[in-house]
Motif scaffolding. Structure first.
Motif, PDB file in Angstrom:
ATOM      1  N   MET A 129      24.700   1.645 -20.173  1.00 35.25           N
ATOM      2  CA  MET A 129      24.646   2.108 -21.562  1.00 35.25           C
ATOM      3  C   MET A 129      23.219   2.467 -21.950  1.00 35.25           C
ATOM      4  N   LYS A 130      22.270   1.676 -21.545  1.00 36.92           N
ATOM      5  CA  LYS A 130      20.865   1.954 -21.861  1.00 36.92           C
ATOM      6  C   LYS A 130      20.434   3.281 -21.234  1.00 36.92           C
ATOM      7  N   ASN A 131      20.801   3.499 -19.972  1.00 40.29           N
ATOM      8  CA  ASN A 131      20.456   4.751 -19.287  1.00 40.29           C
ATOM      9  C   ASN A 131      21.143   5.948 -19.936  1.00 40.29           C
ATOM     10  N   LYS A 132      22.398   5.778 -20.323  1.00 41.42           N
ATOM     11  CA  LYS A 132      23.146   6.876 -20.941  1.00 41.42           C
ATOM     12  C   LYS A 132      22.526   7.259 -22.284  1.00 41.42           C
ATOM     13  N   LYS A 133      22.165   6.256 -23.087  1.00 36.81           N
ATOM     14  CA  LYS A 133      21.524   6.534 -24.382  1.00 36.81           C
ATOM     15  C   LYS A 133      20.194   7.263 -24.180  1.00 36.81           C
ATOM     16  N   ALA A 134      19.417   6.825 -23.182  1.00 34.87           N
ATOM     17  CA  ALA A 134      18.115   7.455 -22.921  1.00 34.87           C
ATOM     18  C   ALA A 134      18.290   8.915 -22.516  1.00 34.87           C
ATOM     19  N   LYS A 135      19.268   9.185 -21.666  1.00 35.09           N
ATOM     20  CA  LYS A 135      19.505  10.573 -21.238  1.00 35.09           C
ATOM     21  C   LYS A 135      19.969  11.437 -22.408  1.00 35.09           C
ATOM     22  N   LEU A 136      20.807  10.882 -23.273  1.00 32.00           N
ATOM     23  CA  LEU A 136      21.278  11.650 -24.432  1.00 32.00           C
ATOM     24  C   LEU A 136      20.143  11.916 -25.414  1.00 32.00           C
ATOM     25  N   ARG A 137      19.238  10.951 -25.578  1.00 33.64           N
ATOM     26  CA  ARG A 137      18.075  11.147 -26.453  1.00 33.64           C
ATOM     27  C   ARG A 137      17.162  12.234 -25.883  1.00 33.64           C
ATOM     28  N   GLU A 138      16.972  12.167 -24.549  1.00 35.32           N
ATOM     29  CA  GLU A 138      16.122  13.167 -23.888  1.00 35.32           C
ATOM     30  C   GLU A 138      16.690  14.570 -24.034  1.00 35.32           C
ATOM     31  N   SER A 139      18.013  14.666 -24.122  1.00 31.24           N
ATOM     32  CA  SER A 139      18.627  15.991 -24.265  1.00 31.24           C
ATOM     33  C   SER A 139      18.543  16.510 -25.703  1.00 31.24           C
ATOM     34  N   GLY A 140      17.979  15.700 -26.618  1.00 30.35           N
ATOM     35  CA  GLY A 140      17.741  16.153 -27.979  1.00 30.35           C
ATOM     36  C   GLY A 140      18.827  15.828 -28.983  1.00 30.35           C
ATOM     37  N   LEU A 141      19.773  14.974 -28.614  1.00 29.83           N
ATOM     38  CA  LEU A 141      20.839  14.619 -29.548  1.00 29.83           C
ATOM     39  C   LEU A 141      20.331  13.622 -30.595  1.00 29.83           C
ATOM     40  N   SER A 142      20.905  13.715 -31.786  1.00 30.15           N
ATOM     41  CA  SER A 142      20.551  12.764 -32.850  1.00 30.15           C
ATOM     42  C   SER A 142      21.270  11.440 -32.598  1.00 30.15           C
ATOM     43  N   ASP A 143      20.828  10.412 -33.324  1.00 31.43           N
ATOM     44  CA  ASP A 143      21.455   9.102 -33.177  1.00 31.43           C
ATOM     45  C   ASP A 143      22.943   9.150 -33.511  1.00 31.43           C
ATOM     46  N   GLU A 144      23.294   9.941 -34.517  1.00 31.21           N
ATOM     47  CA  GLU A 144      24.707  10.062 -34.901  1.00 31.21           C
ATOM     48  C   GLU A 144      25.526  10.725 -33.794  1.00 31.21           C
ATOM     49  N   GLU A 145      24.966  11.767 -33.190  1.00 29.18           N
ATOM     50  CA  GLU A 145      25.663  12.449 -32.093  1.00 29.18           C
ATOM     51  C   GLU A 145      25.793  11.526 -30.871  1.00 29.18           C
ATOM     52  N   ILE A 146      24.742  10.754 -30.620  1.00 32.11           N
ATOM     53  CA  ILE A 146      24.777   9.802 -29.509  1.00 32.11           C
ATOM     54  C   ILE A 146      25.863   8.760 -29.760  1.00 32.11           C
ATOM     55  N   SER A 147      25.922   8.249 -30.984  1.00 42.06           N
ATOM     56  CA  SER A 147      26.943   7.250 -31.329  1.00 42.06           C
ATOM     57  C   SER A 147      28.349   7.785 -31.100  1.00 42.06           C
ATOM     58  N   LYS A 148      28.578   9.045 -31.444  1.00 40.81           N
ATOM     59  CA  LYS A 148      29.901   9.653 -31.229  1.00 40.81           C
ATOM     60  C   LYS A 148      30.208   9.793 -29.741  1.00 40.81           C
ATOM     61  N   LYS A 149      29.196  10.196 -28.964  1.00 39.20           N
ATOM     62  CA  LYS A 149      29.415  10.409 -27.535  1.00 39.20           C
ATOM     63  C   LYS A 149      29.658   9.105 -26.772  1.00 39.20           C
TER      64      LYS A 149
END
Length: 189
Positions: A129-149
């Motif tokens: 989960m930590k790695n997935k969140k980091a990759k999603l942040r690096e791709s430029g997604l907002s916290d809300e978009e990350i939460s949905k994904k």
């Protein structure tokens, strides 16, 4: 495959569990080889006491004690429970002549396995989960978009954290069988 689940989580689980069983077999062999099998009886007391001390972690989690850190006491719990289990397995040896001790040993082995599975599954889940969140942040997604994904992943992790609902009843059964075993030994020996 260098950072795969098998290498990081499955192999350590197998090594810990195998080490416990192998250590008990070797120690029992040594006691028999040197004709000091009587020590095995005392290892039952020592192993039980060691496992009871390992429950300081549970007391800390329930805020019944203040000293110690949760991480430190968890490590303490894991090592003491494993070493106490080895002592109890040596105590049981291969000389079990009634159903109750066999059941207690079986529940002990299942309990250790469930504890190790919980440890490694939760570690892997949190790491993933930590790695997935980091990759999603690096791709430029907002916290809300990350939460949905990651919503369903978080639901899955929350459910995996409930492994204790299986581990704790097994622990209670182990305690019950151990108590019945101790009482029967005191009454009939």
């Amino acid at each position: 495959m260098k950072n795969g689940i098998i290498l990081k989580d499955v192999i350590p689980f197998i090594l810990w569990f195998s080490t416990m069983i192998f250590s008990a077999i070797i120690l029992d062999f040594v006691l028999h080889y040197f004709n000091i099998v009587f020590i095995g009886r005392h290892l039952g007391y020592l192993g039980t006491f060691t496992i009871l001390i390992s429950f300081l972690y549970s007391l800390k989690k329930r805020k019944l004690i203040r000293s110690g850190t949760p991480k430190g006491l968890l490590d303490f719990h894991e090592y003491l429970a494993l070493s106490g289990s080895i002592m109890i397995l040596v105590h049981a040896g291969i000389h079990i002549h009634s159903i109750l001790p066999w059941m207690a040993v079986l529940v002990l082995i299942i309990n250790v396995a469930s504890g190790l599975v919980g440890k490694y599954i939760l570690q892997q889940s949190n790491r993933t989960m930590k790695n997935k969140k980091a990759k999603l942040r690096e791709s430029g997604l907002s916290d809300e978009e990350i939460s949905k994904k990651i919503f369903w992943d978080e639901v899955a992790i929350d459910n995996m954290k409930k492994w204790r609902k299986i581990h704790l009843p097994i622990t209670y059964f182990l305690g019950l069988f151990s108590l019945i075993h101790i009482i029967s030994i005191l009454l009939f020996n």
